[in-house]
Design a protein around this motif. Sequence first.
Motif, mmCIF file in Angstrom:
data_model
loop_
_atom_site.group_PDB
_atom_site.id
_atom_site.type_symbol
_atom_site.label_atom_id
_atom_site.label_comp_id
_atom_site.label_asym_id
_atom_site.label_seq_id
_atom_site.Cartn_x
_atom_site.Cartn_y
_atom_site.Cartn_z
ATOM 1 N N ALA A 53 0.808 -1.225 0.000
ATOM 2 C CA ALA A 53 0.000 0.000 0.000
ATOM 3 C C ALA A 53 0.837 1.269 0.000
ATOM 4 C CB ALA A 53 -0.928 -0.017 1.217
ATOM 5 N N HIS A 54 1.998 1.249 0.651
ATOM 6 C CA HIS A 54 2.718 2.500 0.889
ATOM 7 C C HIS A 54 3.323 3.131 -0.358
ATOM 8 C CE1 HIS A 54 5.845 -0.665 1.490
ATOM 9 N NE2 HIS A 54 6.601 0.191 0.843
ATOM 10 N N GLY A 55 3.299 2.414 -1.495
ATOM 11 C CA GLY A 55 3.792 3.016 -2.739
ATOM 12 C C GLY A 55 2.710 3.729 -3.521
ATOM 13 N N LEU A 56 1.455 3.646 -3.063
ATOM 14 C CA LEU A 56 0.312 4.126 -3.841
ATOM 15 C C LEU A 56 -0.172 5.496 -3.380
ATOM 16 C CD1 LEU A 56 -1.798 3.482 -6.032
ATOM 17 C CD2 LEU A 56 -3.176 2.371 -4.257
ATOM 18 N N TYR A 57 -0.475 6.365 -4.363
ATOM 19 C CA TYR A 57 -0.981 7.711 -4.109
ATOM 20 C C TYR A 57 -2.204 7.978 -4.984
ATOM 21 C CZ TYR A 57 3.609 8.759 -2.022
ATOM 22 O OH TYR A 57 4.741 8.749 -1.240
ATOM 23 N N LEU A 58 -3.284 8.454 -4.386
ATOM 24 C CA LEU A 58 -4.369 9.053 -5.159
ATOM 25 C C LEU A 58 -3.910 10.465 -5.498
ATOM 26 C CD1 LEU A 58 -7.309 9.106 -6.236
ATOM 27 C CD2 LEU A 58 -8.019 9.833 -3.955
ATOM 28 N N THR A 59 -3.830 10.788 -6.781
ATOM 29 C CA THR A 59 -3.214 12.061 -7.180
ATOM 30 C C THR A 59 -4.202 13.091 -7.704
ATOM 31 O OG1 THR A 59 -2.728 11.186 -9.394
ATOM 32 C CG2 THR A 59 -1.004 10.972 -7.706
ATOM 33 N N ALA A 60 -5.377 12.674 -8.176
ATOM 34 C CA ALA A 60 -6.335 13.641 -8.706
ATOM 35 C C ALA A 60 -7.728 13.037 -8.773
ATOM 36 C CB ALA A 60 -5.908 14.120 -10.096
ATOM 37 N N VAL A 61 -8.718 13.879 -8.509
ATOM 38 C CA VAL A 61 -10.127 13.533 -8.718
ATOM 39 C C VAL A 61 -10.730 14.689 -9.514
ATOM 40 C CG1 VAL A 61 -12.314 12.851 -7.674
ATOM 41 C CG2 VAL A 61 -10.164 12.393 -6.464
ATOM 42 N N ARG A 62 -11.415 14.365 -10.612
ATOM 43 C CA ARG A 62 -11.926 15.417 -11.497
ATOM 44 C C ARG A 62 -13.448 15.402 -11.546
ATOM 45 N NH1 ARG A 62 -7.562 12.924 -13.586
ATOM 46 N NH2 ARG A 62 -5.672 14.184 -13.801
ATOM 47 N N TYR A 63 -14.013 16.602 -11.754
ATOM 48 C CA TYR A 63 -15.455 16.806 -11.736
ATOM 49 C C TYR A 63 -15.884 17.705 -12.895
ATOM 50 C CZ TYR A 63 -15.064 15.114 -6.933
ATOM 51 O OH TYR A 63 -14.798 14.351 -5.827
ATOM 52 N N PRO A 64 -17.183 17.665 -13.254
ATOM 53 C CA PRO A 64 -17.691 18.606 -14.258
ATOM 54 C C PRO A 64 -17.575 20.041 -13.749
ATOM 55 C CG PRO A 64 -19.275 16.840 -13.828
ATOM 56 C CD PRO A 64 -18.227 16.741 -12.771
ATOM 57 N N GLU A 65 -17.200 20.958 -14.606
ATOM 58 C CA GLU A 65 -17.017 22.352 -14.211
ATOM 59 C C GLU A 65 -18.289 22.964 -13.645
ATOM 60 O OE1 GLU A 65 -14.483 24.501 -14.021
ATOM 61 O OE2 GLU A 65 -13.100 22.855 -14.476
#
Length: 254
Positions: free
Chosen positions: A234-246
């Motif tokens: 687990a320690h190598g993993l990163y959530l880096t972005a979550v995107r949404y409608p403008e």
Amino acid sequence: MRYFIDIAYEGTLYHGWQRQPNGLTVQEELEKALSTLLRTDIAVTGAGRTDAGVHATQLFAHVDFEKKYNPEDLGQLAFRLNRFLPQAIAVNQIIAVTAEAHARFDATERSYAYFIHQKKNPFLVNQSYFFEAEVQVELMNEAAKLLLGRQDFKCFSRSNTDVKTYLCDIREAFWSHEEDRLVFRVTADRFLRNMVRAVVGTLLDVGLQKTSINDLKEIIASGERSEAGASAPAHGLYLTAVRYPEEIFIPYGR
């Protein structure tokens, strides 16, 4: 009024994002800090869950406040909230959104990065996976191309997961060298539980030439978790972005 809180955290001390009875979580810490600061019970809803030890450079949670804040006030609120949060959790910003905006269900895309270092480094113990073996990155990238598109990825899902579908649309998946580390980056409309770590473990087997490209095709078609590789730590993993409608974000003055 509804707001999105954009947070980052170093996940080593936490049993993931989602509140649970038998372990300290990021959600619990955020709700506790908000409730203390605003002197009322505050609940937040996150964009998704991360496993114990996983990190995030960006995760959104939505929250409802009685008070309407302008951008300057939101900046001050974020500053004050950071004073109440532990060192391992930081609020990047707080953003006004429409009343029905949902941090989880309105997300259109999520991105993860998995970091590997191949030379022993004591400063990366909890931030990156130390994997000494030589791997064929070109083979791993060739295999990663098989993941692209909308497919059933049950073979990479944790067993007994309560989901309606195992279909995910992977839009980007590739390995690269970034400074002194090997990094796998992947973007999709959604991910299954444990999916990215299972994908990384399987692609590392390809890089070690334990698993062939044809084997990977058969693994995906099988739908069996036992056919895929072991999950990477687990320690190598990163959530880096979550995107949404403008359109869910409220411009100042509206």
